[in-house]
Motif scaffolding. Sequence first.
Motif, PDB file in Angstrom:
ATOM      1  N   UNK A 149       7.185  -0.683  -7.823  1.00 46.45           N
ATOM      2  CA  UNK A 149       5.925  -0.034  -7.475  1.00 46.45           C
ATOM      3  C   UNK A 149       6.182   1.324  -6.833  1.00 46.45           C
ATOM      4  N   UNK A 150       7.159   1.385  -5.951  1.00 47.20           N
ATOM      5  CA  UNK A 150       7.501   2.633  -5.279  1.00 47.20           C
ATOM      6  C   UNK A 150       7.948   3.688  -6.290  1.00 47.20           C
ATOM      7  N   UNK A 151       8.804   3.287  -7.221  1.00 48.31           N
ATOM      8  CA  UNK A 151       9.297   4.227  -8.236  1.00 48.31           C
ATOM      9  C   UNK A 151       8.158   4.685  -9.146  1.00 48.31           C
TER      10      UNK A 151
ATOM     11  N   UNK B  31       6.026   7.096  -4.332  1.00 49.41           N
ATOM     12  CA  UNK B  31       5.611   7.065  -2.923  1.00 49.41           C
ATOM     13  C   UNK B  31       6.786   7.277  -1.974  1.00 49.41           C
ATOM     14  N   UNK B  32       6.480   7.906  -0.851  1.00 50.98           N
ATOM     15  CA  UNK B  32       7.494   8.143   0.175  1.00 50.98           C
ATOM     16  C   UNK B  32       7.298   7.239   1.378  1.00 50.98           C
ATOM     17  N   UNK B  33       6.132   6.623   1.446  1.00 47.38           N
ATOM     18  CA  UNK B  33       5.842   5.698   2.541  1.00 47.38           C
ATOM     19  C   UNK B  33       5.116   4.483   1.967  1.00 47.38           C
ATOM     20  N   UNK B  34       5.395   3.305   2.524  1.00 50.58           N
ATOM     21  CA  UNK B  34       4.672   2.116   2.115  1.00 50.58           C
ATOM     22  C   UNK B  34       4.258   1.305   3.333  1.00 50.58           C
ATOM     23  N   UNK B  35       3.232   0.518   3.140  1.00 51.04           N
ATOM     24  CA  UNK B  35       2.780  -0.436   4.138  1.00 51.04           C
ATOM     25  C   UNK B  35       2.670  -1.790   3.453  1.00 51.04           C
TER      26      UNK B  35
ATOM     27  N   UNK C 200      15.428   6.042   0.983  1.00 51.47           N
ATOM     28  CA  UNK C 200      14.692   7.045   1.781  1.00 51.47           C
ATOM     29  C   UNK C 200      13.181   6.910   1.662  1.00 51.47           C
ATOM     30  N   UNK C 201      12.708   5.680   1.599  1.00 49.97           N
ATOM     31  CA  UNK C 201      11.269   5.399   1.631  1.00 49.97           C
ATOM     32  C   UNK C 201      10.951   4.754   2.969  1.00 49.97           C
TER      33      UNK C 201
ATOM     34  N   UNK D 126       0.872  -1.174   0.000  1.00 48.22           N
ATOM     35  CA  UNK D 126       0.000   0.000   0.000  1.00 48.22           C
ATOM     36  C   UNK D 126       0.910   1.225   0.000  1.00 48.22           C
ATOM     37  N   UNK D 127       0.786   2.043  -1.021  1.00 47.26           N
ATOM     38  CA  UNK D 127       1.629   3.229  -1.168  1.00 47.26           C
ATOM     39  C   UNK D 127       0.905   4.453  -0.613  1.00 47.26           C
ATOM     40  N   UNK D 128       1.612   5.248   0.164  1.00 54.04           N
ATOM     41  CA  UNK D 128       1.012   6.390   0.855  1.00 54.04           C
ATOM     42  C   UNK D 128       1.728   7.676   0.484  1.00 54.04           C
ATOM     43  N   UNK D 129       0.997   8.783   0.585  1.00 54.70           N
ATOM     44  CA  UNK D 129       1.632  10.076   0.380  1.00 54.70           C
ATOM     45  C   UNK D 129       2.226  10.549   1.709  1.00 54.70           C
TER      46      UNK D 129
END
Length: 254
Positions: free
Chosen positions: A157-159, A163-167, A198-199, A125-128
């Motif tokens: 997925x992050x790239x 996203x700067x935060x993930x769950x 830095x995520x 789950x990608x978060x702002x």
Amino acid sequence: MHDGHRERLRSRFLKYGLDSFEEHEALELLLFFALPRRDTNALAHELLDRFGSLRNVFDADTADLARIKGIGENAAVLIKLQSELARKYWLADLAEQTTLSSIQSAIDYVSLLFRGKTREEFYVVCLDPHFRIRHTDRLSHGTATEAPVYVRHIMETVIRTGSEKILLAHNHPGGSAYPSDKDISITQQIASAMDAVSVSLLDHIIIGEKDAFSFSEKLLTLNNYPKDAARTAQYSGRVMQDLPQRLPPDRIGE
């Protein structure tokens, strides 16, 4: 007789919606579209008797549905399709207005991802920066006991989403939510990989048959939810360093 009964049900639905329908009638109406020449009333009752409720029918595995005499693969797929479409609809609506500001809010959200799932799946789950859900992606779909996860897929997925935060979230179908040695190892690998770019890895949540496990709640990840930040104020660092020591030794690997 069947044609007249079917037309009455259709007309009732168009006029009043499903609020006036019993569970067997709603299921019977759905089965019309896959079984045009069968007595779907009897089949609807058979499904409800076999699985116990309308919800359990929709949550059942497609193969189990198809084994009911008279259902077959087409009707089983239709039933499961309705369930998956409804889940996708509600998740999309929920994601647009959801902020994962606490462990419980995260558990509530990811629990919906695994409703009715009989195989292990793994999601990111990608978060702002404000902990709002930006994107949810299923990374793997495995067996009843294992879903392969690759750090590279998470990085992609992050790239892609910026996203700067993930769950992270995965399920243990039919079992306890307590993490296995492999769950611990992959969480450490992902945390290290995310830290290098830095995520923030906010949490890894495991959903069991009747329980849930949050790595963050057990102080195993240190990037806190806004409402739970005070809980780990005495800890520092971003990546899990002493993970096995924070878990009861007799429970690791269950």
